[in-house]
Design a protein around this motif. Structure first.
Motif, PDB file in Angstrom:
ATOM      1  N   GLY A   1      53.906   9.166-106.503  1.00  0.00           N
ATOM      2  CA  GLY A   1      53.102   9.614-105.373  1.00  0.00           C
ATOM      3  C   GLY A   1      52.968   8.550-104.309  1.00  0.00           C
ATOM      4  O   GLY A   1      52.991   8.846-103.105  1.00  0.00           O
ATOM      5  N   GLY A   2      52.845   7.277-104.733  1.00  0.00           N
ATOM      6  CA  GLY A   2      52.736   6.196-103.773  1.00  0.00           C
ATOM      7  C   GLY A   2      53.986   6.037-102.929  1.00  0.00           C
ATOM      8  O   GLY A   2      53.918   5.710-101.741  1.00  0.00           O
ATOM      9  N   ILE A   3      55.137   6.279-103.545  1.00  0.00           N
ATOM     10  CA  ILE A   3      56.405   6.155-102.812  1.00  0.00           C
ATOM     11  C   ILE A   3      56.676   7.392-101.965  1.00  0.00           C
ATOM     12  O   ILE A   3      56.991   7.294-100.778  1.00  0.00           O
ATOM     13  CB  ILE A   3      57.566   5.908-103.792  1.00  0.00           C
ATOM     14  N   PHE A   4      56.538   8.576-102.590  1.00  0.00           N
ATOM     15  CA  PHE A   4      56.958   9.811-101.911  1.00  0.00           C
ATOM     16  C   PHE A   4      55.917  10.314-100.911  1.00  0.00           C
ATOM     17  O   PHE A   4      56.215  10.508 -99.729  1.00  0.00           O
ATOM     18  CB  PHE A   4      57.249  10.896-102.949  1.00  0.00           C
ATOM     19  N   PHE A   5      54.696  10.530-101.368  1.00  0.00           N
ATOM     20  CA  PHE A   5      53.678  11.117-100.490  1.00  0.00           C
ATOM     21  C   PHE A   5      53.125  10.098 -99.493  1.00  0.00           C
ATOM     22  O   PHE A   5      52.932  10.424 -98.320  1.00  0.00           O
ATOM     23  CB  PHE A   5      52.527  11.696-101.322  1.00  0.00           C
ATOM     24  N   VAL A   6      52.883   8.883 -99.959  1.00  0.00           N
ATOM     25  CA  VAL A   6      52.268   7.876 -99.090  1.00  0.00           C
ATOM     26  C   VAL A   6      53.265   7.321 -98.091  1.00  0.00           C
ATOM     27  O   VAL A   6      52.968   7.202 -96.890  1.00  0.00           O
ATOM     28  CB  VAL A   6      51.661   6.733 -99.937  1.00  0.00           C
ATOM     29  N   VAL A   7      54.484   6.978 -98.559  1.00  0.00           N
ATOM     30  CA  VAL A   7      55.458   6.283 -97.706  1.00  0.00           C
ATOM     31  C   VAL A   7      56.451   7.247 -97.067  1.00  0.00           C
ATOM     32  O   VAL A   7      56.567   7.315 -95.831  1.00  0.00           O
ATOM     33  CB  VAL A   7      56.209   5.204 -98.523  1.00  0.00           C
ATOM     34  N   VAL A   8      57.164   8.016 -97.901  1.00  0.00           N
ATOM     35  CA  VAL A   8      58.244   8.865 -97.384  1.00  0.00           C
ATOM     36  C   VAL A   8      57.693   9.975 -96.482  1.00  0.00           C
ATOM     37  O   VAL A   8      58.171  10.175 -95.355  1.00  0.00           O
ATOM     38  CB  VAL A   8      59.051   9.476 -98.545  1.00  0.00           C
ATOM     39  N   LEU A   9      56.703  10.719 -96.953  1.00  0.00           N
ATOM     40  CA  LEU A   9      56.140  11.804 -96.150  1.00  0.00           C
ATOM     41  C   LEU A   9      55.137  11.319 -95.112  1.00  0.00           C
ATOM     42  O   LEU A   9      54.729  12.080 -94.230  1.00  0.00           O
ATOM     43  CB  LEU A   9      55.470  12.844 -97.059  1.00  0.00           C
ATOM     44  N   GLY A  10      54.709  10.076 -95.226  1.00  0.00           N
ATOM     45  CA  GLY A  10      53.833   9.495 -94.217  1.00  0.00           C
ATOM     46  C   GLY A  10      52.388   9.942 -94.267  1.00  0.00           C
ATOM     47  O   GLY A  10      51.681   9.876 -93.253  1.00  0.00           O
ATOM     48  N   PHE A  11      51.921  10.390 -95.434  1.00  0.00           N
ATOM     49  CA  PHE A  11      50.524  10.793 -95.558  1.00  0.00           C
ATOM     50  C   PHE A  11      49.582   9.593 -95.702  1.00  0.00           C
ATOM     51  O   PHE A  11      48.365   9.760 -95.623  1.00  0.00           O
ATOM     52  CB  PHE A  11      50.340  11.721 -96.768  1.00  0.00           C
TER      53      PHE A  11
END
Length: 274
Positions: A117-127
């Motif tokens: 979640g830290g990589i995908f939602f926080v960084v990649v998707l920019g949330f």
């Protein structure tokens, strides 16, 4: 000899039950004894202060945000996936692989979900660090529970219900949402209750996705600190067991309230069906 075996078996069951209840009572009792003196309106309904004079209202709000958002995201996906696996999918290797993957997901440590979640939602998707990132991560964690419990609930619906509905001229879809799903609602809600407990108890995944900001969140895109994360930080940084125990009491009360609401909804649905 047979009677002796039955007596031994009954005694073993009672001893195991008493041991389970005593362990639960000792844990809850320890938490209440340590933290009950801090349960005051000023502690529950005031903003957090770093000097220790504030309350935990922002954490309560963040926790409720996370619970409802995660359940709102995971429930329709999990229920529809279970319906497809049980009612529509052709039973074979692909379905077995999906079920195996679901069971495997249920056993993955939450820290792994947190890293994802830290990589995908926080960084990649920019949330960024936000309640939304935390809720999306936790929704993935509870998804296997919802799928498995929903599928098992669908299996408990008698085949006669389906046959009678189809025999009266209803379509397969009408049979599903008017007969099968209402009959399976109690089991589905049981899965939701377990899921809520899992959401409330998460700390590692939330810590890596929602952040640790101890301010009142104004929306799902704000970073926030849930009650479990706050209890962890209070224990780690301050060594304040009393405050952590008081937070534990609040968590127990929240779980009891949400579980009671779920059971009440289940009873009303059952009365409406029958």
């Amino acid at each position: 000899m047979r009677k002796l075996k039955e007596i031994i078996l009954n005694l073993t069951v009672w001893l195991c039950a008493m041991f389970t209840v005593s362990v639960l009572a000792s844990i809850v009792g320890f938490i209440f004894i340590k933290g009950i003196k801090l349960i005051k309106p000023s502690f529950l309904f005031s903003d957090y202060s770093a000097n220790g004079s504030g309350g935990i209202l922002p954490m309560i709000v963040a926790t409720l945000y996370t619970i409802f958002l995660a359940v709102l995201i995971a429930t329709p996906i999990g229920v529809l996936a279970a319906v497809y696996l049980k009612e529509y999918a052709k039973q074979g290797k692909i379905v077995k692989i999906i079920r195996f993957a679901t069971e495997s997901l249920a056993g993955i440590p939450s820290i792994v979900y947190g890293l994802f979640g830290g990589i995908f939602f926080v960084v990649v998707l920019g949330f960024n660090y936000s309640i939304l990132s935390g809720a999306l991560t936790v929704s993935i964690i509870i998804l296997p529970f919802i799928i498995r419990t929903t599928e098992e609930s669908l299996k408990t619906v008698p085949i006669n219900y389906r046959e009678a509905s189809l025999g009266l001229g209803a379509t397969r879809f009408q049979t599903l949402y008017k007969v099968v799903l209402p009959s399976a609602v109690p089991g589905i809600l049981s899965g939701l209750i377990l899921s809520i407990g899992r959401v409330v108890g998460e700390s590692a995944a939330i810590l890596l996705t929602a952040g640790t900001v101890a301010q009142m969140p104004h929306g799902i895109f704000d970073s926030a600190r849930t009650l479990t994360v706050h209890a962890y930080l209070v224990t780690k940084e301050k060594g304040n067991i009393e405050e952590a125990a008081a937070i534990g009491i609040v968590l127990i009360v929240i779980i009891l309230i949400l579980n009671s609401l779920a059971k009440l909804i289940s009873k009303k649905i059952n009365k409406a069906n029958y």
